[in-house]
Write a protein that holds these residues in place. Structure first.
Motif, PDB file in Angstrom:
ATOM      1  N   THR A  74     -38.624 -22.085   5.483  1.00 43.73           N
ATOM      2  CA  THR A  74     -39.512 -20.903   5.977  1.00 43.73           C
ATOM      3  C   THR A  74     -39.119 -19.319   5.582  1.00 43.73           C
ATOM      4  O   THR A  74     -37.955 -19.414   5.239  1.00 43.73           O
ATOM      5  CB  THR A  74     -39.522 -21.029   7.396  1.00 43.73           C
ATOM      6  OG1 THR A  74     -40.262 -20.122   8.209  1.00 43.73           O
ATOM      7  CG2 THR A  74     -38.075 -20.865   7.872  1.00 43.73           C
ATOM      8  N   LEU A 122     -44.808 -13.040   6.725  1.00 42.53           N
ATOM      9  CA  LEU A 122     -44.329 -14.286   6.759  1.00 42.53           C
ATOM     10  C   LEU A 122     -44.911 -15.333   5.823  1.00 42.53           C
ATOM     11  O   LEU A 122     -46.093 -15.184   5.602  1.00 42.53           O
ATOM     12  CB  LEU A 122     -44.812 -14.991   8.276  1.00 42.53           C
ATOM     13  CG  LEU A 122     -44.271 -13.895   9.410  1.00 42.53           C
ATOM     14  CD1 LEU A 122     -44.835 -14.674  10.640  1.00 42.53           C
ATOM     15  CD2 LEU A 122     -42.935 -13.943   9.732  1.00 42.53           C
ATOM     16  N   CYS A 123     -43.957 -15.988   5.168  1.00 41.98           N
ATOM     17  CA  CYS A 123     -44.457 -16.885   3.892  1.00 41.98           C
ATOM     18  C   CYS A 123     -43.673 -18.299   4.092  1.00 41.98           C
ATOM     19  O   CYS A 123     -42.860 -18.383   4.858  1.00 41.98           O
ATOM     20  CB  CYS A 123     -44.157 -16.146   2.734  1.00 41.98           C
ATOM     21  SG  CYS A 123     -42.610 -15.567   2.431  1.00 41.98           S
ATOM     22  N   THR A 124     -44.214 -19.083   3.063  1.00 41.01           N
ATOM     23  CA  THR A 124     -43.317 -20.340   2.573  1.00 41.01           C
ATOM     24  C   THR A 124     -42.909 -21.185   3.690  1.00 41.01           C
ATOM     25  O   THR A 124     -41.837 -21.550   3.888  1.00 41.01           O
ATOM     26  CB  THR A 124     -42.295 -19.998   1.793  1.00 41.01           C
ATOM     27  OG1 THR A 124     -42.480 -18.762   1.108  1.00 41.01           O
ATOM     28  CG2 THR A 124     -41.663 -21.028   0.768  1.00 41.01           C
ATOM     29  N   LEU A 125     -43.871 -21.495   4.628  1.00 41.55           N
ATOM     30  CA  LEU A 125     -43.617 -22.446   5.843  1.00 41.55           C
ATOM     31  C   LEU A 125     -43.956 -23.902   5.505  1.00 41.55           C
ATOM     32  O   LEU A 125     -45.236 -24.081   5.228  1.00 41.55           O
ATOM     33  CB  LEU A 125     -44.330 -21.881   7.036  1.00 41.55           C
ATOM     34  CG  LEU A 125     -44.022 -22.769   8.220  1.00 41.55           C
ATOM     35  CD1 LEU A 125     -42.899 -22.597   8.861  1.00 41.55           C
ATOM     36  CD2 LEU A 125     -44.994 -22.237   9.304  1.00 41.55           C
ATOM     37  N   LEU A 140     -39.040 -24.091  13.243  1.00 41.58           N
ATOM     38  CA  LEU A 140     -39.178 -23.446  11.815  1.00 41.58           C
ATOM     39  C   LEU A 140     -40.056 -22.472  11.691  1.00 41.58           C
ATOM     40  O   LEU A 140     -39.677 -21.619  10.854  1.00 41.58           O
ATOM     41  CB  LEU A 140     -39.755 -24.652  10.762  1.00 41.58           C
ATOM     42  CG  LEU A 140     -39.752 -24.346   9.720  1.00 41.58           C
ATOM     43  CD1 LEU A 140     -38.398 -24.505   9.006  1.00 41.58           C
ATOM     44  CD2 LEU A 140     -40.577 -25.465   8.584  1.00 41.58           C
ATOM     45  N   SER A 141     -40.939 -22.103  12.501  1.00 38.50           N
ATOM     46  CA  SER A 141     -41.780 -20.807  12.397  1.00 38.50           C
ATOM     47  C   SER A 141     -41.051 -19.844  13.088  1.00 38.50           C
ATOM     48  O   SER A 141     -41.053 -18.604  12.371  1.00 38.50           O
ATOM     49  CB  SER A 141     -43.108 -21.278  13.028  1.00 38.50           C
ATOM     50  OG  SER A 141     -44.025 -19.929  12.539  1.00 38.50           O
ATOM     51  N   ARG A 144     -37.712 -17.127  12.555  1.00 39.44           N
ATOM     52  CA  ARG A 144     -37.910 -15.772  11.717  1.00 39.44           C
ATOM     53  C   ARG A 144     -38.087 -14.680  12.904  1.00 39.44           C
ATOM     54  O   ARG A 144     -37.767 -13.584  12.430  1.00 39.44           O
ATOM     55  CB  ARG A 144     -39.234 -16.004  10.721  1.00 39.44           C
ATOM     56  CG  ARG A 144     -38.955 -17.046   9.813  1.00 39.44           C
ATOM     57  CD  ARG A 144     -40.213 -17.149   8.921  1.00 39.44           C
ATOM     58  NE  ARG A 144     -41.435 -17.675   9.756  1.00 39.44           N
ATOM     59  CZ  ARG A 144     -42.609 -17.973   9.439  1.00 39.44           C
ATOM     60  NH1 ARG A 144     -42.812 -17.910   7.791  1.00 39.44           N
ATOM     61  NH2 ARG A 144     -43.429 -18.603  10.094  1.00 39.44           N
ATOM     62  N   THR A 231     -52.959 -26.365   8.139  1.00 39.34           N
ATOM     63  CA  THR A 231     -52.461 -25.137   8.575  1.00 39.34           C
ATOM     64  C   THR A 231     -52.983 -24.840   9.796  1.00 39.34           C
ATOM     65  O   THR A 231     -52.508 -23.771  10.324  1.00 39.34           O
ATOM     66  CB  THR A 231     -52.553 -24.129   7.403  1.00 39.34           C
ATOM     67  OG1 THR A 231     -52.352 -24.789   6.113  1.00 39.34           O
ATOM     68  CG2 THR A 231     -52.017 -22.934   7.617  1.00 39.34           C
ATOM     69  N   ALA A 234     -50.234 -24.198  12.569  1.00 37.97           N
ATOM     70  CA  ALA A 234     -49.394 -23.148  12.146  1.00 37.97           C
ATOM     71  C   ALA A 234     -50.307 -21.743  12.732  1.00 37.97           C
ATOM     72  O   ALA A 234     -49.561 -20.860  13.149  1.00 37.97           O
ATOM     73  CB  ALA A 234     -49.048 -22.887  10.735  1.00 37.97           C
TER      74      ALA A 234
END
Length: 346
Positions: A74, A122-125, A140-141, A144, A231, A234
């Protein structure tokens, strides 16, 4: 026990393995050796820098402490578009009216723009499928958010999340087929692989004038601002934390861009700092807490149970203290993992 920590050079093989299963449309981490190495080097450099980089990339991994296996990644980019242009389509509405003909129509248009230049992202999750259970995805999200809360000067006041757009079971994107393919003559999968190196080249080939969406096929119109099925969880998670879709989409697959102010993120706004007290065992209730230390290079975050002692201290177990890399008297930042109806420890 699952722990979040900054990525290290030794995690290259784990990052490469994850890159091979992310799938079509996950442009921020593709099975490209050069790209994987570049991402790793950028992240390691960002954490090692004595002074915050203008465009830093903070990439974290989720590690199973029992096996030492990396099971997810993440990330956060501190600012987008400062060196390479960052393009999106803004979905607008144009009105065409004629009193004489008694006609009044509202038509959506897509206008190329760089409105998010300088925003954090926010990226690469990505969480490996076998670990998509319990509250691993939330940890995980949301980890951050506690990192940003502890290190706010490193980020812009506004933050976005560009989500993967819709593609069918065959890996085709109706939005790409209806629009991008006409100006960049490759199929979606090949374009997805190339866009992982940057999207500015696509924008250079796309029309600069507004695009009337009613001229696109109905299937392409229907997926504008829609999220890939993988997704959707998310997206719901981010919306529960205060992110909203405001009419910007990805120029590649039409996926939505969610945005908010960092201070308006629930986990940032409601998190509190406490001093640690370590015990062999701790009596707790059923509340699951997001718990993080306040360090930078040695940042650690986990989800678990704890108890409070007055307004200043939290009680955690020795195993938790070891995982979080804290000792008696150190500082922890704490917030409920899920958005509670009431929080008596605010």
């Amino acid at each position: 026990m699952m722990i979040i920590r900054p990525i290290k050079e030794q995690d290259h093989d784990a990052l490469w393995q994850i890159a091979q299963i992310t799938g079509v449309g996950f442009s921020s981490l593709q099975p490209d050796p050069e790209m994987v190495q570049k991402k790793l080097d950028w992240a390691v450099k960002s954490f090692r820098a004595d002074k915050a980089l203008e465009e830093a990339y903070y990439l974290f991994v989720m590690e199973d402490t029992e096996t030492g296996k990396v099971v997810g990644v993440t990330g956060i980019e501190s600012a987008v578009g400062l060196k390479d242009p960052w393009y999106n389509y803004k979905v607008n509405t144009q009105v065409h009216a004629s009193r004489e003909l008694d006609v009044y129509t509202r038509i959506k248009t897509l206008t190329l723009c760089s409105d998010y230049t300088g925003h954090s992202e926010l990226c690469t999750l990505f969480l490996t499928p076998e670990f998509r259970k319990s509250y691993n995805g939330h940890l995980l999200s949301k980890c951050r958010f506690l990192f940003m809360a502890a290190h706010e000067p490193r980020f812009d006041d506004s933050i976005i999340a560009e989500l993967r757009g819709y593609s069918d079971e065959d890996g085709e994107s109706p939005f790409w087929e209806a629009l991008g393919r006409h100006f960049f003559a490759v199929d979606f999968v090949e374009a997805d692989q190339q866009v992982s190196r940057g999207k500015s080249f696509i924008a250079e080939l796309m029309p600069r004038n507004p695009i009337y969406t009613n001229l696109l096929p109905a299937k392409a119109q229907s997926v504008i601002g829609q999220t890939h099925q993988d997704t959707v969880p998310a997206r719901k998670l981010l919306e529960s934390e205060g992110f909203r879709y405001t009419g910007y989409i990805d120029i590649f697959d039409g996926g939505p861009v969610l945005e908010t102010q960092v201070d308006d993120i629930r986990a940032v706004r409601d998190s509190r700092r406490y001093r640690v007290r370590v015990h062999d065992s701790v009596d707790t209730d059923e509340t699951v807490w997001l718990i993080a230390n306040s360090q930078f290079r040695d940042f650690r975050c986990m989800a678990g149970h704890l108890s409070f002692e007055g307004l200043e201290f939290v009680n955690i177990s020795r195993a938790q203290a070891e995982a979080l890399n804290v000792q008696e008297g150190d500082e922890l930042r704490v917030v409920p993992l899920f958005n509670p109806q009431r929080n008596s420890h605010r």
